[in-house]
Design an enzyme around this catalytic site. Sequence first.
Site, PDB file in Angstrom:
ATOM      1  N   CYS A 222     -53.821 -26.465 186.188  1.00  0.00           N
ATOM      2  CA  CYS A 222     -52.500 -25.957 186.565  1.00  0.00           C
ATOM      3  C   CYS A 222     -51.523 -27.158 186.980  1.00  0.00           C
ATOM      4  O   CYS A 222     -52.211 -28.050 187.530  1.00  0.00           O
ATOM      5  CB  CYS A 222     -52.734 -24.897 187.567  1.00  0.00           C
ATOM      6  SG  CYS A 222     -51.194 -24.120 188.129  1.00  0.00           S
ATOM      7  N   CYS A 224     -49.857 -27.021 189.426  1.00  0.00           N
ATOM      8  CA  CYS A 224     -49.597 -27.317 190.856  1.00  0.00           C
ATOM      9  C   CYS A 224     -50.583 -28.060 191.365  1.00  0.00           C
ATOM     10  O   CYS A 224     -50.411 -28.866 192.682  1.00  0.00           O
ATOM     11  CB  CYS A 224     -49.839 -25.867 191.585  1.00  0.00           C
ATOM     12  SG  CYS A 224     -51.651 -25.201 191.407  1.00  0.00           S
ATOM     13  N   HIS A 230     -57.229 -21.768 192.145  1.00  0.00           N
ATOM     14  CA  HIS A 230     -57.676 -21.335 190.761  1.00  0.00           C
ATOM     15  C   HIS A 230     -59.298 -21.760 190.759  1.00  0.00           C
ATOM     16  O   HIS A 230     -59.748 -22.800 190.638  1.00  0.00           O
ATOM     17  CB  HIS A 230     -57.058 -22.294 189.510  1.00  0.00           C
ATOM     18  CG  HIS A 230     -55.567 -22.430 189.806  1.00  0.00           C
ATOM     19  ND1 HIS A 230     -54.734 -21.348 189.447  1.00  0.00           N
ATOM     20  CD2 HIS A 230     -54.694 -23.448 190.081  1.00  0.00           C
ATOM     21  CE1 HIS A 230     -53.412 -21.343 189.386  1.00  0.00           C
ATOM     22  NE2 HIS A 230     -53.330 -22.682 190.143  1.00  0.00           N
ATOM     23  N   CYS A 307     -48.639 -20.119 192.978  1.00  0.00           N
ATOM     24  CA  CYS A 307     -48.723 -21.420 193.027  1.00  0.00           C
ATOM     25  C   CYS A 307     -47.807 -22.358 192.887  1.00  0.00           C
ATOM     26  O   CYS A 307     -47.521 -23.547 193.219  1.00  0.00           O
ATOM     27  CB  CYS A 307     -50.148 -22.095 192.621  1.00  0.00           C
ATOM     28  SG  CYS A 307     -50.036 -22.045 191.057  1.00  0.00           S
ATOM     29  N   HIS A 359     -63.843 -13.415 177.037  1.00  0.00           N
ATOM     30  CA  HIS A 359     -62.844 -12.210 177.449  1.00  0.00           C
ATOM     31  C   HIS A 359     -61.837 -12.234 176.167  1.00  0.00           C
ATOM     32  O   HIS A 359     -60.965 -11.513 176.169  1.00  0.00           O
ATOM     33  CB  HIS A 359     -62.207 -12.307 178.744  1.00  0.00           C
ATOM     34  CG  HIS A 359     -63.174 -12.186 179.826  1.00  0.00           C
ATOM     35  ND1 HIS A 359     -63.765 -10.897 179.934  1.00  0.00           N
ATOM     36  CD2 HIS A 359     -63.363 -12.756 181.115  1.00  0.00           C
ATOM     37  CE1 HIS A 359     -64.448 -10.845 181.156  1.00  0.00           C
ATOM     38  NE2 HIS A 359     -64.256 -12.154 181.862  1.00  0.00           N
TER      39      HIS A 359
END
Length: 596
Positions: A222, A224, A230, A307, A359
Amino acid sequence: PVPAVPGLGTVPLSFTPSLLPAERLALPGQHKPPGQHKPLGRTRSEPLPLGDLSRNAFLTPLLAVPRLQRMAKPSEKPRLRQIPSSEDMEAEGTLPEAAAEGGDPSRARVEPPRPGSSGKEPERTQKMGQPQEELVLQQAFLWDSFQRVQQQLLKRQPLADPPVLPPGHRPLSRAQSSPATATVSLPAQDTKALALPVQEQPPKPRYTTGLVYDSVMLKHQCSCGDNSNHPEHAGRIQSIWSRLQERGLRSRCECLRGRKATLEELQCVHSERHVLLYGTNPLNRLKLDNGKLAGILSQRTFVMLPCGGVGVDSDTIWNELHSSNAARWAAGSVTELAFKVATRELKNGFAVVRPPGHHADPSTAMGFCFFNSVAIAARQLQQKGKLSKILIVDWDVHHGNGTQQIFYRDPEVLYISLHRHDGGNFFPGSGAADEGTGTKGTKGTKGTVGAGPGEGFNVNVAWAGGLDPPMGDPEYLAAFRTVVMPIAHEFCPDVVLVSAGFDAAEGHPPPLGGYKVSAKCFGYMTKQLMSLAGGAVVLALEGGHDLTAICDASEACVSALLGHEPEPLPEDSLRQKPNANAVRSLEAVIQVQSEW
């Protein structure tokens, strides 16, 4: 004077007035008698003298040698030329040139001045000239001095294997083009015995457990920069890879770097739109000549995370430069390892990859997943490997909704998932034991549910009852004993792929799992699966976010793949009955099985 030099013929000599006092150019211990010509001065291309030249026995004879006049380019570097001795000139037969004309060395032929040259040069040459024989003797003396200096230098660095020379032959000095350090002679070799260099073949992989990992997958981060926000971060695979090294397991395995999956491989499972959305970045999009790309990219939407970063949903971060490469590398690495195991190039394997994939369905990225790595590997084994029976076991605490959807109608892929369900109240909500039941399948089909040709090839061990109490070793061992292994043995797969999520391991908080499966139990389940498909088992990391728990579980699984005897499970785990919620869940699965 026009001396004859070997290789050059007759070359006129010209002299320039000295720029240094005579006593500084004289050899040590040598005094010039009066009346002789002035010593030669420094040429324009020679370096300035450093200190007292009489102390430098190596430079003195070189500076005192008369230079041969030639036209040189301004940019050309000065060259040192070896002046032959009188013995060498006699051997060449060029010294008695004057004798051939009458035997008098003083009767040397003088060339007329060159066009355009100054008329004063012959006068200066006559004034400074000396008999030819004396000039040659002086050159020979300087050459011998130079040879003596070379011999002294060589004595300081004795040769390892001095060459054997014929008697009376003077050793050759270093050639001008030779490297300065080439003072050691090589032993004589038979040239006939020398073979042409043959390119070495890459070492054949050992028939053992394969490990695949690459730092490319660490760049999926990420913007951030705070991993605490995370749970799916690069430290997961870094920690596992380091643990395998610390325990000495990596050295016993065949380590592979993996590769990036091609866009065509991704499209064997995912839609073209999905592949172009999440399989490209601003750099490689320039190489794509696809008119649909601009329209597809304009339709994608991102969410702003709390974030400050960007994600495709509230959990799944997106890095525009690196996420696509990491996801493609994970899919390609699992596929590469699966092929090596399926072709028996490797015994089995473990893929330390991220982001996870089970997923991801054909058209949606969710739950930290972009491309379904295990499903892509299975489909490639079907299409290119021509395998007709592939078993996928998913023991991640979350249901692999993407894998189920991809193979829901495929009778060649048996999918078995053990996951927390809680009546559909745990992410992602799918995976009920009776999911997909409808019209009765073909008589004699045993086991599971599905759709169309895939009826009977989808098994969901859906744990219910929440965390009161949480599921642990007794419950998972019971599921393997009563459901997983009996169905798997009847299916008789060619290869076993495992979506090895470790978020059911003890140490994960309730929102991420909350179960209490031990690392030893994961090793035991791996050992059980190795009894299938001749041991061709490939584990691919899915979920799992507690670093200590996933490192312990990974270590136990790799140790089992290597054939090490796993640590025995505690007696109470082996004898303890599964809790009441687990019994009801297993009974529901068995009831569904019996109807089909």
